[in-house]
Design an enzyme around this catalytic site. Structure first.
Site, short mmCIF file in Angstrom:
data_model
loop_
_atom_site.label_atom_id
_atom_site.label_comp_id
_atom_site.label_asym_id
_atom_site.label_seq_id
_atom_site.Cartn_x
_atom_site.Cartn_y
_atom_site.Cartn_z
N ARG A 50 0.86 -1.18 0.00
CA ARG A 50 0.00 0.00 0.00
C ARG A 50 0.90 1.24 0.00
O ARG A 50 2.13 1.13 0.12
CB ARG A 50 -1.02 0.00 1.15
CG ARG A 50 -0.61 -0.60 2.44
CD ARG A 50 0.48 0.14 3.19
NE ARG A 50 0.21 1.55 3.34
CZ ARG A 50 1.12 2.47 3.58
NH1 ARG A 50 2.41 2.13 3.69
NH2 ARG A 50 0.81 3.73 3.71
N ALA A 52 0.82 5.11 -2.27
CA ALA A 52 0.63 5.38 -3.70
C ALA A 52 1.81 4.93 -4.57
O ALA A 52 1.61 4.17 -5.53
CB ALA A 52 0.34 6.87 -3.90
N ARG A 93 -7.63 -0.33 -6.71
CA ARG A 93 -7.85 0.82 -5.83
C ARG A 93 -7.96 2.08 -6.71
O ARG A 93 -7.14 2.27 -7.60
CB ARG A 93 -6.71 0.98 -4.81
CG ARG A 93 -6.57 -0.23 -3.88
CD ARG A 93 -5.61 0.06 -2.73
NE ARG A 93 -6.21 0.94 -1.75
CZ ARG A 93 -5.52 1.50 -0.73
NH1 ARG A 93 -4.23 1.26 -0.61
NH2 ARG A 93 -6.13 2.28 0.14
N GLN A 200 -2.04 2.83 9.84
CA GLN A 200 -0.75 2.86 9.14
C GLN A 200 0.29 3.65 9.93
O GLN A 200 1.49 3.40 9.80
CB GLN A 200 -0.92 3.50 7.75
CG GLN A 200 -1.70 2.65 6.75
CD GLN A 200 -3.18 3.00 6.75
OE1 GLN A 200 -3.72 3.47 7.75
NE2 GLN A 200 -3.84 2.75 5.63
N ASP A 241 -1.88 10.90 -2.34
CA ASP A 241 -2.28 9.84 -3.26
C ASP A 241 -2.60 10.38 -4.65
O ASP A 241 -2.48 9.66 -5.64
CB ASP A 241 -3.50 9.09 -2.71
CG ASP A 241 -3.04 8.15 -1.61
OD1 ASP A 241 -2.89 8.61 -0.46
OD2 ASP A 241 -2.76 6.97 -1.92
N ASN A 251 -5.24 12.55 0.27
CA ASN A 251 -4.35 11.71 1.08
C ASN A 251 -5.23 10.99 2.11
O ASN A 251 -6.45 11.16 2.14
CB ASN A 251 -3.25 12.55 1.74
CG ASN A 251 -2.18 11.69 2.36
OD1 ASN A 251 -1.64 10.78 1.71
ND2 ASN A 251 -1.86 11.90 3.63
N LYS A 252 -4.60 10.20 2.93
CA LYS A 252 -5.30 9.37 3.91
C LYS A 252 -6.35 10.17 4.69
O LYS A 252 -6.10 11.30 5.09
CB LYS A 252 -4.26 8.77 4.88
CG LYS A 252 -4.79 7.88 5.97
CD LYS A 252 -5.68 6.78 5.45
CE LYS A 252 -5.04 5.90 4.41
NZ LYS A 252 -6.03 5.07 3.67
#
Ligand code: MRU
Length: 343
Positions: A50, A52, A93, A200, A241, A251-252
């Site tokens: 995982r 990007a 994804r 993460q 990402d 992003n996250k």
């Protein structure tokens, strides 16, 4: 362990794609060998690999594996097989544009190989995947050098999710900037957001900090506001990402709230990402597809259920931070400031 480089989650060995299984960190370090593109697609979908850039690199090797799997005897037959693989890998994804960037690059190399003898096409694709991997590590090192210039002495840096070596081919983007600043003796402390729901930050970023001897302290995501209010954060740096042409950045999930908090408290909020994360086709972040993941991720912490199985869940994996909240975007080509123009 973990690859021929100091720390890498993705590498090629003996005709197979090796992936450090990130679902098992920090308690187990297990490397899995992949021989079929379908297994690489599963590994991306299930977060074995995982981040990007790492997803893009893994998918590129997936295409090289697909060439080896094909029994085609003509270029058009091989092209059809590889188009199926590229479609399957692209369907894993939706948010990180690096995945589609890497697959497009592999497709172009494939089409350019039309006139090669058929048995030369697979090696050509493998060489391209290796080149994508090598270039990612080089880009991250360059980003680290550029980004370290933004870090003041004795910095207390907050980061979210994992944008480290584990999220790339090696070295990392946001954590690469932190690594470079740490090597210059400028990092007093890294505040590591645990990053619910998949953790993460606590599972991966904290693990990397322990390995590298980077001073850090783990916090629950909800602690960031009070730390900033008490003047204990000098800057925030995260990965990305997908970055739209105007600088809006996906992003996250949770990144956007950090950027809002940072603006409120006068703390600079930085993004670090390679050019392969920029999507020039999207004028703004409104067009970025946001992955929604299984609600089970939110109904549990690790293996422990923490909510009724019947409770419906909304589980977006990413959010979009508007460009005007981002003080600078660090890339391998240098540091960009608003208004963002990447041309
Ligand atoms: O769901 P993940 O773990 O793939 O999300 C990763 C992130 O959001 C990272 O910050 C991003 O991909 C940048 S990685 C260098």
């Amino acid at each position: 362990m973990t690859g021929p480089d100091s720390l890498s989650p993705v590498w090629w060995a003996d005709g197979r794609l090796m992936l450090l299984d990130q679902t098992l960190l920090p308690t187990q370090e297990v490397v899995r060998a992949h021989e079929r593109w379908e297994d690489v697609a599963d590994a991306i979908r299930t977060l074995v690999v995982r981040g990007a850039p790492a997803i893009g690199v893994a998918a590129a090797f997936g295409v090289a594996l697909a060439a080896g799997q094909s029994r085609a005897t003509t270029f058009d037959g091989l092209l059809a097989d590889l188009e199926t693989a590229i479609k399957g890998l692209a369907a894993t994804r939706p948010t990180a544009v690096n995945l589609f960037w890497a697959l497009d690059r592999m497709k172009r190399v494939l089409l350019d190989a039309r006139d090669l003898p058929l048995d030369r096409v697979g090696p050509r694709l493998l060489a391209e995947a290796q080149a994508i991997r090598d270039a990612d590590i080089a880009a991250n090192r360059a980003m680290g050098a550029h980004g370290a210039g933004l870090v003041p002495a004795n910095a207390r840096i907050l980061t979210h999710c994992n944008a480290g070596a584990l999220a790339t081919a090696g070295y990392g983007t946001a954590l690469g900037v932190i690594r470079a600043a740490h090597a210059q003796g400028k990092v007093a402390l890294v505040w590591v957001d645990e990053t619910r729901p998949v953790m993460q930050g606590s599972r991966l970023t904290a693990w990397e900090c322990v390995r590298e001897g980077i001073p850090h302290r783990l916090i629950s995501d909800v602690a960031a506001a009070s730390l900033m209010a008490r003047g204990q954060v000098d800057l925030v740096v995260t990965g990305a990402d997908r970055i739209a042409a105007n600088g809006d950045t996906a992003n996250k999930i949770g990144t956007y709230s950090l950027a809002v908090l940072a603006r409120h408290h006068g703390v600079p909020f930085y993004v670090a990402a390679p050019f392969s994360t920029i999507d020039p086709a999207l004028p703004s972040g409104a067009g970025i597809p946001i992955e929604e993941r299984d609600g089970a991720e939110v109904r549990r912490v690790g293996a422990t259920q923490t909510a009724p199985s019947e409770s419906p869940v909304y589980n977006p994996a990413f959010d979009v931070t508007p460009a005007d909240l981002i003080a600078a975007i660090v890339t391998e080509r240098g540091v960009f400031r608003p208004p963002y123009r990447f041309g």
